[in-house]
Design an enzyme around this catalytic site. Sequence first.
Site, PDB file in Angstrom:
ATOM      1  CD  GLU A 171      -3.929  -6.058   2.480  1.00 24.33           C
ATOM      2  OE1 GLU A 171      -4.857  -5.483   3.101  1.00 24.33           O
ATOM      3  OE2 GLU A 171      -2.740  -5.747   2.628  1.00 24.33           O
ATOM      4  CD  GLU A 228      -2.971  -1.158   2.258  1.00 21.47           C
ATOM      5  OE1 GLU A 228      -4.075  -1.696   2.060  1.00 21.47           O
ATOM      6  OE2 GLU A 228      -2.665  -0.634   3.342  1.00 21.47           O
TER       7      GLU A 228
END
Length: 362
Positions: free
Chosen positions: A260, A67
């Site tokens: 995810e 991320e």
Amino acid sequence: YDNVFAECHKYGIEPLVTISHYEMPLNLTLTNNGWASRKTIADFTRYTEVLFKRYKGVVKYWLTFNEINASTWGFTGTGAIDSDLSLHDQMPLRYQALHHEFVASAIAVKQCHEIDPEAQIGSMLARMQTYANTPNPADVRAAQLQDQLNLFFTDVQVRGEYPEYMNRYFAENGIELTMAAGDEQLLAEGKVDYLSFSYYMTTITSATDDVEQASGNLSMGGKNPYLKSSAWGWQIDPVGLRITLNEFWDRYRVPLFVVENGLGAEDEISADGKIHDDYRIDYLRQHIEQMKEAVKDGVDLMGYTTWGCIDVISAGTSEMSKRYGFIYVDQDDEGNGSLKRMKKDSFDWYKKVIASNGEDLR
């Protein structure tokens, strides 16, 4: 890790390895102030060279930074602590640190290709899909800007250059990046092989402040009246995943990987001693169905992994009660419990999904 990878291969599991996942070594924070210093590039790329040489032929799929857009949120992504990075006037430091990560990622991509040509290396983004609150052009423009600020990171890592639309944003926020000679060439030469991302929810964006707010994954946005929410206010939007996949494919034309996706929920042990998490099964089923629709749309989707296989302490809220796993861990928010593991209903369901490559979702 030698043992972990050997065990994975023993059972036909292909490892997917994230090189840096919110764990800046303390010494690099104390000596370099994390990614705020350009010196950290050399530390990181020495580390990646060791990894690629040691696990050549063992690990085929790598990610550089988890991320990476978290670097504009502060310490989590930058590892820098000498200033309050949550303040607006620290935006130049955050984006400078991010530039160093971009360069380090590009160098790592080149290393990986040279050391192990059979391996692939990708980027990873926390995807915040946003919709305009109304057809009002002001809302549409606000949503477009929000989307650009989210896609900026993958524009650099996938396209290999800073997008023009950020020039105005940098100018309006007093951001002047310091680049070394050759940085732009490195970014162009170190483009990732695929784009991976996390996907949990969507929000809406308005040009005004009179919109009810929802929260999720360290990001705030407007609440969508057409969507249901989790116990933590995360708006559940399976169709939004299909939208995201199509938009990414249209924009980048590289393979996509959802790395995810999952539901944080309060799981309870029933009177029969089991955990019946039908709500988690429903959430995952709906998202997998939308991924299949995206593939029919023509999207090149190379893989899917959930968050996560076992209950862990939530990074966003520091709670154990916000559970994502297929395996229950007996521990409460205060750290009390036996740590005993127990399968949830979703465990055997997802085992079946994996065995059928997503064909059996019953």
